[in-house]
Design a protein around this motif. Structure first.
Motif, PDB file in Angstrom:
ATOM      1  N   ARG A 260       0.867  -1.149  -0.040  1.00  0.00           N
ATOM      2  CA  ARG A 260       0.022   0.039  -0.131  1.00  0.00           C
ATOM      3  C   ARG A 260       1.007   1.268  -0.143  1.00  0.00           C
ATOM      4  O   ARG A 260       0.799   2.238  -0.798  1.00  0.00           O
ATOM      5  CB  ARG A 260      -0.921   0.075   1.115  1.00  0.00           C
ATOM      6  CG  ARG A 260      -2.201   0.914   1.229  1.00  0.00           C
ATOM      7  CD  ARG A 260      -3.244   0.418   2.155  1.00  0.00           C
ATOM      8  NE  ARG A 260      -4.293   1.445   2.033  1.00  0.00           N
ATOM      9  CZ  ARG A 260      -5.263   1.583   1.078  1.00  0.00           C
ATOM     10  NH1 ARG A 260      -5.190   0.603  -0.028  1.00  0.00           N
ATOM     11  NH2 ARG A 260      -6.380   2.447   1.273  1.00  0.00           N
ATOM     12  N   ALA A 261       1.906   1.340   0.649  1.00  0.00           N
ATOM     13  CA  ALA A 261       2.813   2.373   0.866  1.00  0.00           C
ATOM     14  C   ALA A 261       3.838   2.534  -0.664  1.00  0.00           C
ATOM     15  O   ALA A 261       3.704   3.557  -1.118  1.00  0.00           O
ATOM     16  CB  ALA A 261       3.854   2.155   1.715  1.00  0.00           C
ATOM     17  N   ALA A 262       3.983   1.388  -1.311  1.00  0.00           N
ATOM     18  CA  ALA A 262       4.400   1.547  -2.694  1.00  0.00           C
ATOM     19  C   ALA A 262       3.441   2.107  -3.639  1.00  0.00           C
ATOM     20  O   ALA A 262       3.971   3.008  -4.612  1.00  0.00           O
ATOM     21  CB  ALA A 262       4.748  -0.016  -3.127  1.00  0.00           C
ATOM     22  N   VAL A 263       2.301   1.989  -3.614  1.00  0.00           N
ATOM     23  CA  VAL A 263       1.318   2.685  -4.338  1.00  0.00           C
ATOM     24  C   VAL A 263       1.237   4.064  -4.211  1.00  0.00           C
ATOM     25  O   VAL A 263       1.125   5.036  -4.923  1.00  0.00           O
ATOM     26  CB  VAL A 263      -0.252   2.160  -4.325  1.00  0.00           C
ATOM     27  CG1 VAL A 263      -1.270   2.786  -5.107  1.00  0.00           C
ATOM     28  CG2 VAL A 263      -0.016   0.559  -4.650  1.00  0.00           C
ATOM     29  N   HIS A 264       1.017   4.440  -2.784  1.00  0.00           N
ATOM     30  CA  HIS A 264       1.232   5.848  -2.367  1.00  0.00           C
ATOM     31  C   HIS A 264       2.476   6.487  -2.693  1.00  0.00           C
ATOM     32  O   HIS A 264       2.310   7.536  -3.351  1.00  0.00           O
ATOM     33  CB  HIS A 264       1.009   5.710  -0.757  1.00  0.00           C
ATOM     34  CG  HIS A 264       1.251   7.141  -0.051  1.00  0.00           C
ATOM     35  ND1 HIS A 264       2.370   7.794   0.314  1.00  0.00           N
ATOM     36  CD2 HIS A 264       0.072   8.107  -0.110  1.00  0.00           C
ATOM     37  CE1 HIS A 264       2.250   8.915   0.710  1.00  0.00           C
ATOM     38  NE2 HIS A 264       0.951   9.274   0.647  1.00  0.00           N
ATOM     39  N   ALA A 265       3.527   5.806  -2.773  1.00  0.00           N
ATOM     40  CA  ALA A 265       5.116   6.363  -3.330  1.00  0.00           C
ATOM     41  C   ALA A 265       5.032   6.536  -4.708  1.00  0.00           C
ATOM     42  O   ALA A 265       5.994   7.253  -5.312  1.00  0.00           O
ATOM     43  CB  ALA A 265       6.080   5.673  -2.789  1.00  0.00           C
ATOM     44  N   SER A 289      -0.125  11.866   4.092  1.00  0.00           N
ATOM     45  CA  SER A 289      -0.431  12.547   2.928  1.00  0.00           C
ATOM     46  C   SER A 289      -1.455  11.818   2.016  1.00  0.00           C
ATOM     47  O   SER A 289      -1.521  10.751   2.203  1.00  0.00           O
ATOM     48  CB  SER A 289       0.766  13.228   1.913  1.00  0.00           C
ATOM     49  OG  SER A 289       1.361  11.991   1.522  1.00  0.00           O
ATOM     50  N   ALA A 290      -1.966  12.509   1.045  1.00  0.00           N
ATOM     51  CA  ALA A 290      -2.750  11.800  -0.012  1.00  0.00           C
ATOM     52  C   ALA A 290      -2.135  11.853  -1.313  1.00  0.00           C
ATOM     53  O   ALA A 290      -1.862  12.837  -1.724  1.00  0.00           O
ATOM     54  CB  ALA A 290      -4.253  12.347  -0.105  1.00  0.00           C
ATOM     55  N   ALA A 291      -1.829  10.507  -1.681  1.00  0.00           N
ATOM     56  CA  ALA A 291      -1.349  10.577  -3.010  1.00  0.00           C
ATOM     57  C   ALA A 291      -1.582   9.092  -3.930  1.00  0.00           C
ATOM     58  O   ALA A 291      -1.678   8.063  -2.954  1.00  0.00           O
ATOM     59  CB  ALA A 291       0.182  10.525  -2.941  1.00  0.00           C
ATOM     60  N   ASN A 292      -1.933   9.257  -5.109  1.00  0.00           N
ATOM     61  CA  ASN A 292      -2.315   7.946  -5.701  1.00  0.00           C
ATOM     62  C   ASN A 292      -3.174   7.124  -5.274  1.00  0.00           C
ATOM     63  O   ASN A 292      -3.276   6.199  -5.390  1.00  0.00           O
ATOM     64  CB  ASN A 292      -0.948   7.202  -6.079  1.00  0.00           C
ATOM     65  CG  ASN A 292       0.061   7.911  -6.599  1.00  0.00           C
ATOM     66  OD1 ASN A 292       0.081   8.611  -7.758  1.00  0.00           O
ATOM     67  ND2 ASN A 292       1.173   7.753  -5.992  1.00  0.00           N
ATOM     68  N   GLY A 293      -4.148   7.818  -4.677  1.00  0.00           N
ATOM     69  CA  GLY A 293      -5.495   7.185  -4.223  1.00  0.00           C
ATOM     70  C   GLY A 293      -5.274   6.537  -2.838  1.00  0.00           C
ATOM     71  O   GLY A 293      -6.223   6.049  -2.260  1.00  0.00           O
ATOM     72  N   ILE A 294      -4.074   6.921  -2.254  1.00  0.00           N
ATOM     73  CA  ILE A 294      -3.959   6.225  -0.921  1.00  0.00           C
ATOM     74  C   ILE A 294      -3.636   7.498   0.039  1.00  0.00           C
ATOM     75  O   ILE A 294      -2.909   8.498  -0.238  1.00  0.00           O
ATOM     76  CB  ILE A 294      -2.680   5.258  -1.054  1.00  0.00           C
ATOM     77  CG1 ILE A 294      -2.795   4.230  -2.062  1.00  0.00           C
ATOM     78  CG2 ILE A 294      -2.448   4.693   0.433  1.00  0.00           C
ATOM     79  CD1 ILE A 294      -3.881   3.259  -1.576  1.00  0.00           C
ATOM     80  N   THR A 295      -4.352   7.489   1.279  1.00  0.00           N
ATOM     81  CA  THR A 295      -4.109   8.261   2.024  1.00  0.00           C
ATOM     82  C   THR A 295      -3.372   7.788   3.479  1.00  0.00           C
ATOM     83  O   THR A 295      -3.978   6.794   4.061  1.00  0.00           O
ATOM     84  CB  THR A 295      -5.314   9.055   2.765  1.00  0.00           C
ATOM     85  OG1 THR A 295      -6.092   9.769   1.315  1.00  0.00           O
ATOM     86  CG2 THR A 295      -5.265  10.238   3.764  1.00  0.00           C
ATOM     87  N   THR A 296      -2.166   8.454   3.787  1.00  0.00           N
ATOM     88  CA  THR A 296      -1.457   7.877   4.883  1.00  0.00           C
ATOM     89  C   THR A 296      -1.417   8.722   6.135  1.00  0.00           C
ATOM     90  O   THR A 296      -2.051   9.864   6.078  1.00  0.00           O
ATOM     91  CB  THR A 296       0.133   7.627   4.531  1.00  0.00           C
ATOM     92  OG1 THR A 296       0.672   9.162   4.011  1.00  0.00           O
ATOM     93  CG2 THR A 296       0.229   6.668   3.105  1.00  0.00           C
TER      94      THR A 296
END
Length: 310
Positions: A260-265, A289-296
């Motif tokens: 999931r972190a890889a998608v965010h990155a 942060s929000a990036a690539n459809g993933i919010t961390t």
């Protein structure tokens, strides 16, 4: 064990026709243009390789090609493409080859299988409702605008997005393009020589990955990176990227979900793919942060971290 594996591979591919391309050079030093060449079995048997995905120019080309999943250990035709030097190269184990870490080097190369005989990719992915496997030529990736990172607006140029996503080199290749829901916002970024743009809401998206890429040949990624002290090359499935908590941006707590972190990155699309996970020191604070459809999420101090290397 390696000798037996090569013999078995040779028997399986005994009927394959001889390759008509010129033999690949031992290394890629002094090269400034892409080269299509053939690797014999013998050329991949020995020699040092530094890096993962992107290799130092003094690395053995054919051995790097096996490591990258571009050819089997029995050899084949590859496209070798010059790339900028990197500040550091992370070694890893993949496809029976173990490469080494190295520090700064002035020039690099990437290596991939040549494009197969799939239909040409459409310019954009507007009005597409089903996944599509298609071929990107070098020319198709030379121009056009792309919005997003990992997940792209449907009117973005497909082949240019594929290079940005790391699915193919600049020389092209075969990709699988998958429709995705529209996003409330798209974050642009610079990756693999392509700079994409920010955009607001758009009604439809797509992700792009190498068709039959090396993720299937890699071990599955661990759920998180706790207890890891060395770089890991592994494959993320779509399912692994769909759920779980992640803390941080770019550098993540070791108990975060790796895929999931890889998608965010922006390292892989939401459909998954191969990743190189690298341990990093613990941080005093992690900013979500929000990036690539993933919010961390935000977090305070944590003893160890991980990041990704392309």
């Amino acid at each position: 064990m390696l000798r037996i594996f090569l013999m078995v591979g040779g028997l399986l591919l005994l009927a394959a026709p001889a390759l008509a391309q010129a033999p690949c050079p031992a290394n890629f030093e002094g090269q400034s243009a892409p080269v299509t060449c053939s690797c014999a079995t013998e050329a991949a048997l020995s020699g040092s390789v530094w890096g993962t995905g992107t290799y130092t120019t003094d690395s053995r080309v054919c051995r790097a090609a096996v490591h990258a999943g571009a050819i089997p250990a029995t050899g084949g035709v590859v496209v070798v493409t010059p790339a900028p030097g990197l500040p550091a190269y992370a070694g890893s184990a993949a496809n029976g080859i173990t490469t080494s870490n190295y520090g700064p080097w002035t020039a690099s190369f990437t290596v991939a299988a040549p494009a197969a005989a799939a239909a040409a990719c459409p310019a954009t992915f507007q009005n597409q409702a089903a996944p599509l496997t298609c071929t990107c030529t070098t020319e198709a990736a030379l121009s056009g605008t792309v919005w997003g990172s990992g997940t792209y607006t449907a009117d973005s140029r497909v082949c240019r997005a594929a290079i940005h996503a790391g699915a193919i080199p600049v020389t092209g290749g075969v990709v699988t393009v998958t429709p995705a829901p529209g996003q409330p916002a798209y974050a642009g970024s610079a990756a693999n020589g392509i700079t994409t743009s920010n955009y607001g809401p758009w009604s439809a998206s797509f992700t792009v990955a190498a068709a039959g890429g090396p993720a299937a040949d890699l071990a599955a990624c661990p759920t998180n990176f706790e207890g890891q002290t060395a770089p890991v090359s592994c494959g993320c499935t779509t399912e692994q990227a769909m759920s779980g908590s992640v803390w941080g941006t770019g550098i993540y707590t070791t108990d975060s979900r790796v895929c999931r972190a890889a998608v965010h990155a922006g390292v892989i699309p939401a459909t998954g793919g191969p990743v190189n996970v690298v341990p990093a020191p613990g941080q005093n604070a992690y900013v979500g942060s929000a990036a690539n459809g993933i919010t961390t999420s935000n977090y305070g101090p944590w003893g160890s971290s991980f990041t990704f290397r392309r």
